[in-house]
Scaffold this active site. Structure first.
Site, PDB file in Angstrom:
ATOM      1  N   ASP A 123      -4.622   3.244  -2.095  1.00  0.00           N
ATOM      2  CA  ASP A 123      -5.924   3.651  -0.927  1.00  0.00           C
ATOM      3  C   ASP A 123      -6.647   5.213  -1.249  1.00  0.00           C
ATOM      4  OD1 ASP A 123      -6.260   1.595   0.726  1.00  0.00           O
ATOM      5  OD2 ASP A 123      -4.193   1.794   1.375  1.00  0.00           O
ATOM      6  N   HIS A 179      -8.319   0.808  -4.139  1.00  0.00           N
ATOM      7  CA  HIS A 179      -9.121   0.338  -3.098  1.00  0.00           C
ATOM      8  C   HIS A 179     -10.010   1.509  -2.886  1.00  0.00           C
ATOM      9  CE1 HIS A 179      -9.722  -0.851   1.456  1.00  0.00           C
ATOM     10  NE2 HIS A 179     -10.847  -0.467   0.817  1.00  0.00           N
ATOM     11  N   MET A 198      -9.255   7.632  -0.363  1.00  0.00           N
ATOM     12  CA  MET A 198     -10.184   7.898   0.917  1.00  0.00           C
ATOM     13  C   MET A 198     -10.770   9.475   0.553  1.00  0.00           C
ATOM     14  SD  MET A 198      -7.870   6.537   4.015  1.00  0.00           S
ATOM     15  CE  MET A 198      -6.882   4.987   3.562  1.00  0.00           C
ATOM     16  N   ASP A 246      -6.387  -6.774   4.058  1.00  0.00           N
ATOM     17  CA  ASP A 246      -5.777  -5.349   4.331  1.00  0.00           C
ATOM     18  C   ASP A 246      -5.908  -4.707   5.442  1.00  0.00           C
ATOM     19  OD1 ASP A 246      -4.912  -2.890   3.562  1.00  0.00           O
ATOM     20  OD2 ASP A 246      -6.676  -2.644   2.264  1.00  0.00           O
ATOM     21  N   MET A 287     -12.491   4.011  -1.065  1.00  0.00           N
ATOM     22  CA  MET A 287     -13.091   4.199   0.281  1.00  0.00           C
ATOM     23  C   MET A 287     -13.769   5.371   0.051  1.00  0.00           C
ATOM     24  SD  MET A 287     -10.227   2.812   2.767  1.00  0.00           S
ATOM     25  CE  MET A 287      -8.960   2.817   1.484  1.00  0.00           C
ATOM     26  N   SER A 311       0.872  -1.242  -0.011  1.00  0.00           N
ATOM     27  CA  SER A 311      -0.077  -0.062   0.038  1.00  0.00           C
ATOM     28  C   SER A 311       0.808   1.221  -0.008  1.00  0.00           C
ATOM     29  CB  SER A 311      -1.021  -0.118   1.206  1.00  0.00           C
ATOM     30  OG  SER A 311      -1.610   1.274   1.341  1.00  0.00           O
ATOM     31  N   HIS A 347      -1.111  -1.360  -4.283  1.00  0.00           N
ATOM     32  CA  HIS A 347      -2.337  -1.163  -3.747  1.00  0.00           C
ATOM     33  C   HIS A 347      -2.563   0.562  -3.390  1.00  0.00           C
ATOM     34  CE1 HIS A 347      -5.787  -2.443  -1.019  1.00  0.00           C
ATOM     35  NE2 HIS A 347      -5.410  -1.285  -0.651  1.00  0.00           N
ATOM     36  N   MET A 356     -11.115  -6.454   5.126  1.00  0.00           N
ATOM     37  CA  MET A 356     -10.451  -5.327   5.769  1.00  0.00           C
ATOM     38  C   MET A 356     -10.131  -5.965   7.385  1.00  0.00           C
ATOM     39  SD  MET A 356     -10.167  -2.398   4.085  1.00  0.00           S
ATOM     40  CE  MET A 356      -9.157  -1.883   5.567  1.00  0.00           C
TER      41      MET A 356
HETATM   42  C1  DX5 Z   1      -6.568   1.229   5.465  1.00  0.00           C
HETATM   43  C2  DX5 Z   1      -5.920   0.910   4.101  1.00  0.00           C
HETATM   44  C3  DX5 Z   1      -5.117  -0.128   4.289  1.00  0.00           C
HETATM   45  C4  DX5 Z   1      -3.812   0.556   5.070  1.00  0.00           C
HETATM   46  C5  DX5 Z   1      -2.677  -0.692   5.111  1.00  0.00           C
HETATM   47  O1  DX5 Z   1      -7.796   1.931   5.390  1.00  0.00           O
HETATM   48  O2  DX5 Z   1      -7.029   0.296   3.410  1.00  0.00           O
HETATM   49  O3  DX5 Z   1      -4.634  -0.416   2.935  1.00  0.00           O
HETATM   50  O4  DX5 Z   1      -3.146   1.494   4.488  1.00  0.00           O
HETATM   51  O5  DX5 Z   1      -1.616  -0.491   5.984  1.00  0.00           O
HETATM   52  P1  DX5 Z   1      -1.047  -1.099   7.139  1.00  0.00           P
HETATM   53  O6  DX5 Z   1      -0.327  -2.307   6.329  1.00  0.00           O
HETATM   54  O7  DX5 Z   1      -0.019  -0.237   7.650  1.00  0.00           O
HETATM   55  O8  DX5 Z   1      -2.133  -1.277   7.943  1.00  0.00           O
HETATM   56 ZN    ZN Z   2      -6.437  -0.727   1.153  1.00  0.00          ZN
END
Ligand code: DX5
Ligand code: ZN
Length: 220
Positions: free
Chosen positions: A37, A68, A39, A177, A70, A10, A35, A139
């Site tokens: 993320d 991903h 948000m 994840d 969110m 990520s 990956h 998750m």
């Molecule tokens: C959280 C994300 C994850 C996260 C993973 O909302 O979806 O991808 O960044 O990071 P670590 O491995 O640090 O939990």
């Molecule tokens: Zn993620």
């Protein structure tokens, strides 16, 4: 374990001032996917990046962009992320009024479809769609931030999901994840996950030796 394990680092834990070179380093270090993320400060209490950044990263690597989302509502943004270069688009069922429609929108863009389940979200949310999708993202922390502690209670859900997929003889990946480290990665694999996402462990352990950390996660 017969499944091949894939590692999807990520970039949330990367240095955002040099995201391009971080992605190139991950490719060199043996990452399978990247990956990403996304948000929105609404579906989750944090803000990250949008399609424009993904578009700029796209020419730097041929690695699969595992995006991903969110964000809520999600449907209006599917096209933008597809055009930006996402390969897998994963969404949360709580972020759409119509899961089937969102699946369809992603497929129309020719992208792989993932559905993500938050720690408390039940398998029922995804079960009837399993034959239409490519991946379920479990998750193992509440979505929103990197560096949180792994929630072992999601392992049971992972096992159940794996059994359902096997029973139905479907080809659906299980990605896990959140809070994945060198110890719990073994439990995640045993439970049935075949794609491991990791931010903190890959970027921070062993003084940030990406290659070594990816290798350990793959082998442990
Ligand atoms: C959280 C994300 C994850 C996260 C993973 O909302 O979806 O991808 O960044 O990071 P670590 O491995 O640090 O939990
Ligand atoms: Zn993620």
């Amino acid at each position: 374990m017969t499944d091949t394990i894939k590692i999807s680092p990520s970039i949330l834990s990367a240095d955002f001032s040099k995201l391009g070179s971080e992605v190139i380093s991950l490719e060199k270090a043996g990452a399978d996917y990247i990956h990403i993320d996304v948000m929105d400060g609404h579906f989750v209490p944090n803000l990250t990046i949008g399609p424009e950044v993904i578009k700029k990263l796209r020419p730097l690597t041929k690695k699969i962009f595992d995006v991903h989302l969110m964000i809520s509502p999600v449907n209006n943004f599917i096209k933008d992320f597809a055009n930006a270069g996402a390969d897998i688009i994963t969404f949360h069922p709580e972020a759409t009024e119509d899961t089937a429609k969102t699946i369809d929108l992603i497929k129309k863009e020719g992208k792989k479809v993932g559905i993500s389940l938050k720690p408390k979200s039940k398998i029922d949310l995804v079960e009837k769609y399993l034959s239409d999708i490519d991946l379920v993202l479990i998750m193992s922390v509440e979505p929103g931030f990197g560096g949180q502690k792994f929630m072992p209670e999601v392992l049971e859900k992972t096992k159940k999901l794996k059994a359902i997929i096997k029973n139905k003889k479907l080809d659906v990946d299980i990605e896990i994840d959140g809070g994945i480290n060198f110890e719990n990665c073994t439990l995640a694999k045993q439970a049935g996950a075949n794609i491991l996402v990791s931010g903190s462990t890959i970027f921070k352990e062993n003084k940030g030796d990406l290659k070594k950390n990816i290798e350990i996660l793959r082998k442990n």
